[in-house]
Motif scaffolding. Structure first.
Motif, PDB file in Angstrom:
ATOM      1  N   PHE A 153       1.095  -1.228   0.079  1.00 17.44           N
ATOM      2  CA  PHE A 153       0.026   0.078   0.057  1.00 17.44           C
ATOM      3  C   PHE A 153       0.936   1.142  -0.114  1.00 17.44           C
ATOM      4  O   PHE A 153       2.064   1.163   0.556  1.00 17.44           O
ATOM      5  CB  PHE A 153      -0.678   0.084   1.080  1.00 17.44           C
ATOM      6  CG  PHE A 153      -2.147  -0.993   1.039  1.00 17.44           C
ATOM      7  CD1 PHE A 153      -3.232  -0.789   0.548  1.00 17.44           C
ATOM      8  CD2 PHE A 153      -1.723  -2.372   1.513  1.00 17.44           C
ATOM      9  CE1 PHE A 153      -4.235  -1.564   0.146  1.00 17.44           C
ATOM     10  CE2 PHE A 153      -2.877  -3.309   1.332  1.00 17.44           C
ATOM     11  CZ  PHE A 153      -4.019  -2.910   0.566  1.00 17.44           C
ATOM     12  N   VAL A 154       0.285   2.291  -0.807  1.00 16.58           N
ATOM     13  CA  VAL A 154       1.268   3.583  -0.640  1.00 16.58           C
ATOM     14  C   VAL A 154       0.434   4.803  -0.272  1.00 16.58           C
ATOM     15  O   VAL A 154      -0.830   4.594  -0.358  1.00 16.58           O
ATOM     16  CB  VAL A 154       1.667   3.682  -2.429  1.00 16.58           C
ATOM     17  CG1 VAL A 154       2.717   2.595  -2.621  1.00 16.58           C
ATOM     18  CG2 VAL A 154       0.526   3.884  -3.219  1.00 16.58           C
ATOM     19  N   TRP A 155       1.169   5.797   0.435  1.00 12.68           N
ATOM     20  CA  TRP A 155       0.415   6.821   1.089  1.00 12.68           C
ATOM     21  C   TRP A 155       0.468   8.140   0.153  1.00 12.68           C
ATOM     22  O   TRP A 155       1.560   8.314  -0.406  1.00 12.68           O
ATOM     23  CB  TRP A 155       0.993   7.050   2.536  1.00 12.68           C
ATOM     24  CG  TRP A 155       0.120   6.496   3.491  1.00 12.68           C
ATOM     25  CD1 TRP A 155      -0.390   7.107   4.622  1.00 12.68           C
ATOM     26  CD2 TRP A 155       0.073   4.961   4.004  1.00 12.68           C
ATOM     27  NE1 TRP A 155      -0.856   6.071   5.432  1.00 12.68           N
ATOM     28  CE2 TRP A 155      -0.699   4.804   4.911  1.00 12.68           C
ATOM     29  CE3 TRP A 155       0.877   3.704   3.133  1.00 12.68           C
ATOM     30  CZ2 TRP A 155      -0.874   3.465   5.551  1.00 12.68           C
ATOM     31  CZ3 TRP A 155       0.370   2.493   3.518  1.00 12.68           C
ATOM     32  CH2 TRP A 155      -0.431   2.476   4.862  1.00 12.68           C
ATOM     33  N   ASN A 156      -0.344   9.038   0.027  1.00 15.25           N
ATOM     34  CA  ASN A 156      -0.368  10.028  -0.675  1.00 15.25           C
ATOM     35  C   ASN A 156      -0.330  10.815   0.506  1.00 15.25           C
ATOM     36  O   ASN A 156      -1.411  11.585   1.088  1.00 15.25           O
ATOM     37  CB  ASN A 156      -1.691  10.371  -1.399  1.00 15.25           C
ATOM     38  CG  ASN A 156      -1.522  11.486  -2.393  1.00 15.25           C
ATOM     39  OD1 ASN A 156      -0.934  12.480  -2.012  1.00 15.25           O
ATOM     40  ND2 ASN A 156      -2.077  11.581  -3.455  1.00 15.25           N
ATOM     41  N   TYR A 157       0.839  11.548   0.782  1.00 17.39           N
ATOM     42  CA  TYR A 157       1.105  12.516   1.834  1.00 17.39           C
ATOM     43  C   TYR A 157       0.681  14.093   1.531  1.00 17.39           C
ATOM     44  O   TYR A 157       0.435  14.799   2.519  1.00 17.39           O
ATOM     45  CB  TYR A 157       2.565  12.678   2.180  1.00 17.39           C
ATOM     46  CG  TYR A 157       2.794  11.108   2.960  1.00 17.39           C
ATOM     47  CD1 TYR A 157       2.354  10.947   4.166  1.00 17.39           C
ATOM     48  CD2 TYR A 157       3.647  10.489   2.499  1.00 17.39           C
ATOM     49  CE1 TYR A 157       2.864   9.841   5.133  1.00 17.39           C
ATOM     50  CE2 TYR A 157       3.961   9.107   3.144  1.00 17.39           C
ATOM     51  CZ  TYR A 157       3.442   8.783   4.373  1.00 17.39           C
ATOM     52  OH  TYR A 157       3.601   7.699   4.909  1.00 17.39           O
ATOM     53  N   ASP A 158       0.140  14.145   0.291  1.00 14.39           N
ATOM     54  CA  ASP A 158      -0.391  15.685  -0.205  1.00 14.39           C
ATOM     55  C   ASP A 158      -1.906  15.667   0.705  1.00 14.39           C
ATOM     56  O   ASP A 158      -2.287  16.397   1.134  1.00 14.39           O
ATOM     57  CB  ASP A 158      -0.795  15.690  -1.558  1.00 14.39           C
ATOM     58  CG  ASP A 158       0.404  16.027  -2.428  1.00 14.39           C
ATOM     59  OD1 ASP A 158       1.336  16.323  -1.420  1.00 14.39           O
ATOM     60  OD2 ASP A 158       0.311  15.975  -3.603  1.00 14.39           O
ATOM     61  N   TYR A 159      -2.532  14.309   1.068  1.00 10.08           N
ATOM     62  CA  TYR A 159      -3.957  14.292   1.347  1.00 10.08           C
ATOM     63  C   TYR A 159      -3.820  13.870   2.881  1.00 10.08           C
ATOM     64  O   TYR A 159      -4.766  13.760   3.648  1.00 10.08           O
ATOM     65  CB  TYR A 159      -4.785  13.759   0.648  1.00 10.08           C
ATOM     66  CG  TYR A 159      -4.822  14.469  -0.877  1.00 10.08           C
ATOM     67  CD1 TYR A 159      -5.419  15.656  -0.819  1.00 10.08           C
ATOM     68  CD2 TYR A 159      -4.239  14.117  -1.955  1.00 10.08           C
ATOM     69  CE1 TYR A 159      -5.385  16.323  -1.939  1.00 10.08           C
ATOM     70  CE2 TYR A 159      -4.176  14.787  -3.185  1.00 10.08           C
ATOM     71  CZ  TYR A 159      -4.776  15.858  -3.258  1.00 10.08           C
ATOM     72  OH  TYR A 159      -4.855  16.700  -4.334  1.00 10.08           O
ATOM     73  N   CYS A 160      -2.979  13.024   3.131  1.00 10.05           N
ATOM     74  CA  CYS A 160      -2.862  12.418   4.421  1.00 10.05           C
ATOM     75  C   CYS A 160      -2.885  13.389   5.475  1.00 10.05           C
ATOM     76  O   CYS A 160      -1.854  14.173   5.794  1.00 10.05           O
ATOM     77  CB  CYS A 160      -1.637  11.409   4.650  1.00 10.05           C
ATOM     78  SG  CYS A 160      -1.319  10.789   6.412  1.00 10.05           S
ATOM     79  N   LYS A 161      -3.482  13.475   6.475  1.00  9.34           N
ATOM     80  CA  LYS A 161      -3.593  14.630   7.264  1.00  9.34           C
ATOM     81  C   LYS A 161      -3.311  14.220   8.817  1.00  9.34           C
ATOM     82  O   LYS A 161      -3.256  14.924   9.793  1.00  9.34           O
ATOM     83  CB  LYS A 161      -4.778  15.271   7.609  1.00  9.34           C
ATOM     84  CG  LYS A 161      -6.172  14.332   8.112  1.00  9.34           C
ATOM     85  CD  LYS A 161      -7.496  15.346   8.220  1.00  9.34           C
ATOM     86  CE  LYS A 161      -8.612  14.206   8.711  1.00  9.34           C
ATOM     87  NZ  LYS A 161      -9.478  13.712   7.448  1.00  9.34           N
ATOM     88  N   GLY A 162      -2.882  12.729   8.876  1.00 14.03           N
ATOM     89  CA  GLY A 162      -2.207  12.181  10.203  1.00 14.03           C
ATOM     90  C   GLY A 162      -3.175  11.926  11.261  1.00 14.03           C
ATOM     91  O   GLY A 162      -2.773  12.242  12.541  1.00 14.03           O
ATOM     92  N   CYS A 163      -4.479  11.528  11.170  1.00  4.32           N
ATOM     93  CA  CYS A 163      -5.210  11.452  11.957  1.00  4.32           C
ATOM     94  C   CYS A 163      -5.229  10.172  12.742  1.00  4.32           C
ATOM     95  O   CYS A 163      -5.668  10.159  13.921  1.00  4.32           O
ATOM     96  CB  CYS A 163      -6.844  11.502  11.292  1.00  4.32           C
ATOM     97  SG  CYS A 163      -7.133   9.930  10.264  1.00  4.32           S
ATOM     98  N   GLY A 164      -4.309   9.258  12.220  1.00  2.20           N
ATOM     99  CA  GLY A 164      -4.062   7.775  12.903  1.00  2.20           C
ATOM    100  C   GLY A 164      -5.199   6.825  12.748  1.00  2.20           C
ATOM    101  O   GLY A 164      -5.003   5.701  13.351  1.00  2.20           O
ATOM    102  N   ILE A 165      -6.341   7.049  12.183  1.00  5.18           N
ATOM    103  CA  ILE A 165      -7.134   6.030  12.041  1.00  5.18           C
ATOM    104  C   ILE A 165      -6.766   4.853  11.274  1.00  5.18           C
ATOM    105  O   ILE A 165      -7.044   3.859  11.804  1.00  5.18           O
ATOM    106  CB  ILE A 165      -8.424   6.626  11.256  1.00  5.18           C
ATOM    107  CG1 ILE A 165      -9.229   7.688  11.935  1.00  5.18           C
ATOM    108  CG2 ILE A 165      -9.539   5.508  10.730  1.00  5.18           C
ATOM    109  CD1 ILE A 165     -10.185   8.490  11.180  1.00  5.18           C
TER     110      ILE A 165
END
Ligand code: SF4
Ligand code: SF4
Length: 98
Positions: A69-81
């Motif tokens: 899986f890959v993360w798009n850090y432009d949109y990941c707000k770090g909520c931790g869910i």
């Protein structure tokens, strides 16, 4: 008697709303206000898809070629869910910038 803004509850507010530019969510990079960053371990991940399905910002997607899986850090707000939902602790939240 008319209520002031401070006295109003959500039940007092008229239904409605205006979307002036539909489809513009991609313009808003919610990742800019992230204070924590999910750190993914592909060795631990069992590919259950929970993180991907539960992310409220659709910031996680599968890379079918690499089977990760890959993360798009432009949109990941770090909520931790995603980290909370991961059944095998393959995602650890870390302080941003460390
Ligand atoms: S931390 Fe929140 S926004 Fe970022 S990928 Fe995980 S669930 Fe999505
Ligand atoms: S929730 Fe955890 S185990 Fe499941 S796909 Fe995401 S990282 Fe992998």
């Amino acid at each position: 008697m008319t209520k002031s803004m401070e006295e109003m509850t959500w039940q007092d507010i008229e239904p409605g709303g205006a979307i002036s530019e539909p489809g513009n969510a991609s313009c808003y990079h919610t990742g800019t206000w992230r204070s924590q960053r999910p750190n993914y371990s592909e060795e631990i991940c069992i590919r259950c898809w929970r993180c991907c399905v539960m992310c409220p910002d659709a910031a996680i997607s599968p890379d079918y070629e690499k089977n990760v899986f890959v993360w798009n850090y432009d949109y990941c707000k770090g909520c931790g869910i995603c980290a909370y939902e991961c059944p095998v602790d393959a995602i650890a939240m870390e302080e941003e910038g460390k």
